[in-house]
Design an enzyme around this catalytic site. Structure first.
Site, PDB file in Angstrom:
ATOM      1  N   HIS A 213       0.856  -1.182   0.000  1.00 53.42           N
ATOM      2  CA  HIS A 213       0.000   0.000   0.000  1.00 53.42           C
ATOM      3  C   HIS A 213       0.895   1.236   0.000  1.00 53.42           C
ATOM      4  O   HIS A 213       1.863   1.305   0.759  1.00 53.42           O
ATOM      5  CB  HIS A 213      -0.891   0.043   1.254  1.00 53.42           C
ATOM      6  CG  HIS A 213      -1.831  -1.115   1.374  1.00 53.42           C
ATOM      7  ND1 HIS A 213      -2.402  -1.493   2.563  1.00 53.42           N
ATOM      8  CD2 HIS A 213      -2.289  -1.987   0.450  1.00 53.42           C
ATOM      9  CE1 HIS A 213      -3.183  -2.543   2.375  1.00 53.42           C
ATOM     10  NE2 HIS A 213      -3.115  -2.861   1.094  1.00 53.42           N
TER      11      HIS A 213
ATOM     12  N   LYS B 110      -8.505   7.471  -7.570  1.00 51.96           N
ATOM     13  CA  LYS B 110      -7.827   7.708  -8.849  1.00 51.96           C
ATOM     14  C   LYS B 110      -8.780   8.136  -9.961  1.00 51.96           C
ATOM     15  O   LYS B 110      -8.562   7.816 -11.136  1.00 51.96           O
ATOM     16  CB  LYS B 110      -7.020   6.471  -9.252  1.00 51.96           C
ATOM     17  CG  LYS B 110      -6.061   6.009  -8.156  1.00 51.96           C
ATOM     18  CD  LYS B 110      -5.132   4.902  -8.571  1.00 51.96           C
ATOM     19  CE  LYS B 110      -3.876   5.468  -9.190  1.00 51.96           C
ATOM     20  NZ  LYS B 110      -2.799   4.453  -9.269  1.00 51.96           N
TER      21      LYS B 110
ATOM     22  N   LYS C  32       0.348 -24.171   7.692  1.00 53.03           N
ATOM     23  CA  LYS C  32      -0.713 -23.918   8.669  1.00 53.03           C
ATOM     24  C   LYS C  32      -1.834 -24.948   8.512  1.00 53.03           C
ATOM     25  O   LYS C  32      -2.298 -25.541   9.499  1.00 53.03           O
ATOM     26  CB  LYS C  32      -1.266 -22.506   8.471  1.00 53.03           C
ATOM     27  CG  LYS C  32      -2.484 -22.174   9.318  1.00 53.03           C
ATOM     28  CD  LYS C  32      -3.017 -20.791   8.980  1.00 53.03           C
ATOM     29  CE  LYS C  32      -4.312 -20.498   9.719  1.00 53.03           C
ATOM     30  NZ  LYS C  32      -4.852 -19.158   9.374  1.00 53.03           N
TER      31      LYS C  32
ATOM     32  N   GLY D  64       7.209  -4.635  -7.960  1.00 52.77           N
ATOM     33  CA  GLY D  64       7.768  -3.768  -8.991  1.00 52.77           C
ATOM     34  C   GLY D  64       7.255  -4.089 -10.381  1.00 52.77           C
ATOM     35  O   GLY D  64       7.702  -3.495 -11.366  1.00 52.77           O
TER      36      GLY D  64
END
Length: 383
Positions: A27, A289, A109, A260
């Protein structure tokens, strides 16, 4: 991303837990002209008055770690990379994971062989033996295991997460914001399987991730861009593999914070958004946005799906079917006006206002916030 919370202005928050996943989602938050990229810590930790539950000055004193949280080791990340390589070699394609080890940790898990923070801080000799057993399972794939365990540094931050949340919910009244780590369509059960994350990042993850009862979930805010994006591979019905998609990607600076990688971009998909609403039950939206659409003379919005020339009333579960979907669009007029200086709804161009209202009417959910820039000051609040 979905945000689940009680009503709040961000500056008045007191507690911000993160409810699922790990550092596989990013974020970006801009506060006072400073840009922060978050991967693991809840983004509310920027606020010095907020306790973050799961490198700023004093963050150690404001970060609480659940004692039931599973530990991601170096070899989990290595295995994640090996599994991606094997998928590519065996099937000719991979899942496009972030290779942060989240999938292998969730697998451990579910197999009940994972190690948790409470194990680390309890009997360290027992922890060491269990660690060796777990590491041995991956030895053939990752033979050189090397990990640092920061027991003393972590210990002061660890609490019983269930009791901590219970006290927060039943003690003195405070505003609590739960931050979801990934988007609804990346949910392990309801997302575009198998191109999903390994956790429940829809509203149910609030209960299973934090150990809090469903009746304590208040307002459910869905955060959605004014167009659609996706990182990595997987079906994307409204994707624009053309100059429109390139323009959205460039103007929106659509690059994954964690990986990236360039995000794939397309028009807003209302079928997808309605599906997310079915699962989460949004009480309001944060539409971000909007300013990225400022330069488009016309804007298309996906409103229905057809498969083999027949309309379907639902979002397909099967990837092969989803890849065959033909999106039915409506075309709305653009506004060809810079919206970045708008601070009220009335200051937006008429066609931008109509675009927002179109989304509200088709989803039957009000838009509470509209983003016209990266900074907090660029967020218009409608009510």
């Amino acid at each position: 991303m979905n945000i689940f919370s009680q009503p709040h202005p961000l500056s008045s928050l007191k507690l911000q837990p993160g409810e699922a996943g790990g550092n596989n989602a990013g974020h970006t938050v801009v506060v006072d002209c400073v840009e922060y990229d978050f991967h693991l810590l809840p983004s509310g930790i920027i606020n010095p008055n907020v306790t973050a539950f799961i490198g700023l000055e004093g963050w150690e004193k404001r970060l609480i770690i659940s004692d039931r949280a599973h530990i991601v080791f170096d070899f989990h990340q290595a295995v994640d990379g090996v599994q991606e390589l094997q998928r590519q070699q065996q099937a000719g394609k991979n899942l496009g994971t972030t290779k942060k080890g989240i999938g292998p940790v969730y697998s451990a898990k579910a197999a009940r062989s994972g190690l948790r923070i409470c194990d680390l801080l309890s009997d360290f000799d027992d922890f060491t033996e269990r660690f060796k057993v777990l590491a041995h399972q991956y030895k053939s794939m990752y033979p050189t295991l090397d990990i640092d365990v920061y027991v003393e540094r972590i210990k002061p931050m660890v609490r019983d997460g269930v009791y901590f949340m219970y006290e927060a919910l039943h003690g003195p009244s405070k505003k609590i914001l739960v931050e979801g780590a990934n988007a609804a369509l990346l949910d392990i059960d309801f997302g575009t399987y198998p191109f999903v994350t390994s956790s429940n990042c829809t509203v149910g993850g609030v209960c299973t991730g934090l150990g809090m009862p469903p009746q304590n979930v208040g307002e459910v805010y869905g955060v959605v861009k004014a167009y659609t994006t996706r990182v990595g591979i997987g079906a994307f019905p409204s994707e624009q593999n053309n100059e429109i998609g390139e323009l959205l990607q460039t103007r929106g600076k659509e690059v994954g914070v964690t990986t990236g990688r360039k995000r794939r971009c397309g028009w807003l998909d209302m079928v997808l958004l309605k599906y997310a609403h079915m699962i989460n039950g949004f009480t309001a939206l944060a539409l971000t946005k909007l300013d990225i659409l400022d330069v488009f003379p016309e804007i298309e919005v996906g409103v229905a799906y057809k498969v083999d020339n027949e309309s379907i009333p639902h979002f397909p579960a099967n990837q092969e079917v989803l890849n065959k979907v033909a999106v039915q669009y409506v075309t709305l007029p653009g506004w060809n006006t810079d919206t970045t200086s708008a601070r009220t709804f009335e200051e937006l161009p008429e066609n931008a206002q109509k675009y927002v209202r179109f989304i509200e009417e088709h989803l039957d959910v009000p838009v509470k916030w509209i983003g016209v820039g990266k900074s907090r000051e660029s967020m218009i609040q409608l009510f």
